[in-house]
Scaffold this motif. Sequence first.
Motif, PDB file in Angstrom:
ATOM      1  N   ASN B 279      39.378  43.185  40.214  1.00 24.55           N
ATOM      2  CA  ASN B 279      39.163  41.883  39.598  1.00 24.55           C
ATOM      3  C   ASN B 279      40.106  41.651  38.439  1.00 24.55           C
ATOM      4  O   ASN B 279      40.605  40.547  38.230  1.00 24.55           O
ATOM      5  N   LEU B 280      40.361  42.690  37.664  1.00 29.27           N
ATOM      6  CA  LEU B 280      41.278  42.561  36.543  1.00 29.27           C
ATOM      7  C   LEU B 280      42.658  42.160  37.049  1.00 29.27           C
ATOM      8  O   LEU B 280      43.280  41.227  36.547  1.00 29.27           O
ATOM      9  N   GLY B 283      42.842  38.675  38.286  1.00 24.79           N
ATOM     10  CA  GLY B 283      42.934  37.738  37.168  1.00 24.79           C
ATOM     11  C   GLY B 283      44.334  37.669  36.606  1.00 24.79           C
ATOM     12  O   GLY B 283      44.778  36.619  36.140  1.00 24.79           O
ATOM     13  N   LEU B 284      45.073  38.779  36.651  1.00 23.77           N
ATOM     14  CA  LEU B 284      46.424  38.782  36.088  1.00 23.77           C
ATOM     15  C   LEU B 284      47.359  37.860  36.855  1.00 23.77           C
ATOM     16  O   LEU B 284      48.296  37.322  36.276  1.00 23.77           O
ATOM     17  N   GLY B 286      46.351  35.178  38.860  1.00 21.06           N
ATOM     18  CA  GLY B 286      45.898  33.819  39.104  1.00 21.06           C
ATOM     19  C   GLY B 286      44.454  33.665  39.523  1.00 21.06           C
ATOM     20  O   GLY B 286      44.011  32.566  39.769  1.00 21.06           O
ATOM     21  N   GLY B 287      43.718  34.755  39.650  1.00 17.65           N
ATOM     22  CA  GLY B 287      42.296  34.575  39.905  1.00 17.65           C
ATOM     23  C   GLY B 287      41.865  35.003  41.289  1.00 17.65           C
ATOM     24  O   GLY B 287      42.648  35.479  42.103  1.00 17.65           O
TER      25      GLY B 287
END
Lengths: 388, 382
Positions: B279-280, B283-284, B286-287
Amino acid sequence: MAGTAWRSAIRNVLRMLGLTINGQDKTKPQEVSRVLGSFKNGSPQPRNFIREMQTVTLIPGDGIGPEISNAVMKIFEAANAPIEWEERNVTAIKGPGGKWMIPPDAKESMDRNKIGLKGPLKTPIAAGHPSMNLLLRKTFDLYANVRPCVSIEGYKTPYTDVNLVTIRENTEGEYSGIEHLIVDGVVQSIKLITEQASERIAEYAFEYARNNQRASVTAVHKANIMRMSDGLFLRKCREAAEKHKDVKFTEMYLDTVCLNMVQDPTQFDVLVMPNLYGDILSDLCAGLIGGLGVTPSGNIGANGVAIFESVHGTAPDIAGKDFANPTALLLSAVMMLRHMGLHSHGKKIETACFDTIRDKKVLTKDLGGNSKCSEFTEAICQKVRDMD
Amino acid sequence: MAVALKRSLAVLVKSLGGPKWWQQASRSVSISASLSRVESPPARADATFKVTMLPGDGVGPELMTAVKDVFKAGDVPVEFDEFHLSEVQNMASEDKLEELLSSMKNNKVAIKGKIHTPMEFKGELASYEMRLRRKLDLFANVVHVNSLPGYSTRHNNLDLVIIREQTEGEYSSLEHESVPGVIECLKIITRAKSRRIAKFAFDYATKKGRNKVTAVHKANIMKLGDGLFLQCCAEVAQLYPKIKYENIIIDNCCMQLVQNPYQFDVLVMPNLYGNIIDNLAAGLVGGAGVVPGESYSAEYAVFETGARHPFAQAVGRNIANPTAMLLSAANMLRHLNLEYHSHMVSDAVKRVIKQGKVRTGDLGGYATSDEFTQAVIANLAV
């Protein structure tokens, strides 16, 4: 005369609400909240209105510990902070009964002073005794680890406007250390969640939010997978939320928090979570603002004990060479001042530190500059003296 | 003349509808025919592939519709066998699970959305998704985190692979209340599974030409559990001298990922850390809407999004981003050896994002999912 009685009655009411007439009777916001808090509970808090020297136990630590502790002491002297330092050393010694413990004079000093500031401690591998941090935690029952992460202007990271606090349960969870080798090749680790510890940390999180004007508390969990254990933690958080209706409460899955944290960290305020998630998330947030070299941290224990510390390592390669960066220990010391109620001194030192970093003239190596630790310290002291 | 004969032979064999190897033969003949005549279109598969589809909960069904629309427009020879298994909507039962498993055994390949696990449990602690994973033994979850061209984030040009062990670790669903108020949750690490995932990681790195594999762990605290995992990784690393092996503690890894993610190449880790780092990393770049992921076992392959969230808040609002599911579908086509179609779909998606005119809300645009899907379809033909 009725007029003066009426005026003083109005002034008292206004003082309670934190407002003033013509700028007189101004009380700081934090103090007002503490006053209001005591008003609600009905029991007045003991307030030291007389400025007396408060003694704090100082544990310099290993490696760069002594240098940065000296730096902090110098800055506090320049700021005329009413703090007296009692230096103690913690090295594990074997007490009666074969249990490892910290030296009795250190324990006695902490119990007396209740507040401590700690530098980085070395954990020797294969020394036979558990890590010093673990010993301290067990001795004083330090159940909450608080790490406020605020972006530092002047130290640019890709993430700006970070302003959140991570509160992590520090005694149980995945770090209970209970592991077994069941058969050769199969290992079982036990994650322990108890009602009592979860209740304690949830209560602390809401108290912290209330005392520091924080709008919301978010519980971070994985109750969809670990349904019973994190379910219990979540239930206790919800119960604490019921008792503190003035603080907004939300719950979010750990993976959602990670996903959103790196995209938009401004949406988070206070985060409360069990041990492992807390470890990971607090280091993640430290990374957002620039690393462990600039992050303060505090450990709150039972019986009013609080130990503030810098979380970076001992950096043995630069020890003694005047290269160290005292920012982390300094910001932890500021956190300590705020905890003790000395807000004006805390604000003064913090502003001096941030201004020095923002000026970029005198910066230590890890912040991108070329100066020595003593020069950096001197610059901050100068700024502090200029403020008076 | 010979070429024309070859072609008519191919047509004859095809029309006879002979057994599979005849079809194979006809396929190879038509390829050679096309090679000798440059102007004819490249070879297409003659058989349609059957793939199990599990829409799941939340926006899963909407994303699956997008995949089906794009496949139809692109004339992709894939047929879907749909199953609706959902714990939240009370559409789950043992028989459904059995049906799903038998379909999987036939098809071997599946595309799925996220089956949401509600927090309240009735009887069984293991969720349906965990049970599915265990029954199919989908032990490896691979998420390839790639920065999208044309969409810039705080960290650009990222290229990471995250390999996560999916069947044991903290997700063993073994919890009990020993004393009222004290709950124990067991985390199981076994040598066999740790070795298996380590070998998978190194094999993957070798196959894709990667240089470094980093094991993520917390062995300083969980000495026996993560210590065993680390030991297995080190043992397997010795068998692959060309690939550099390192290890890093999970909290330091998270910190490094937000400060300097370029130092990592392939990461391998147990279950929970994998969830966090997936998940991290998503997120880096774009989600959750842009990263595809896949799960492998020795016999099956399941394609899904990288960061698995049902995204229930977006149901019915037509705002979910189909990129992740479409890219994952493209990966599935590559797995099925439909290279041409795979490139067609992924190129279309990347072109739409690069142009920047049609973007869903999570990438900063105002388009709906349908508009995005239409844009991808429009770009397919080009």
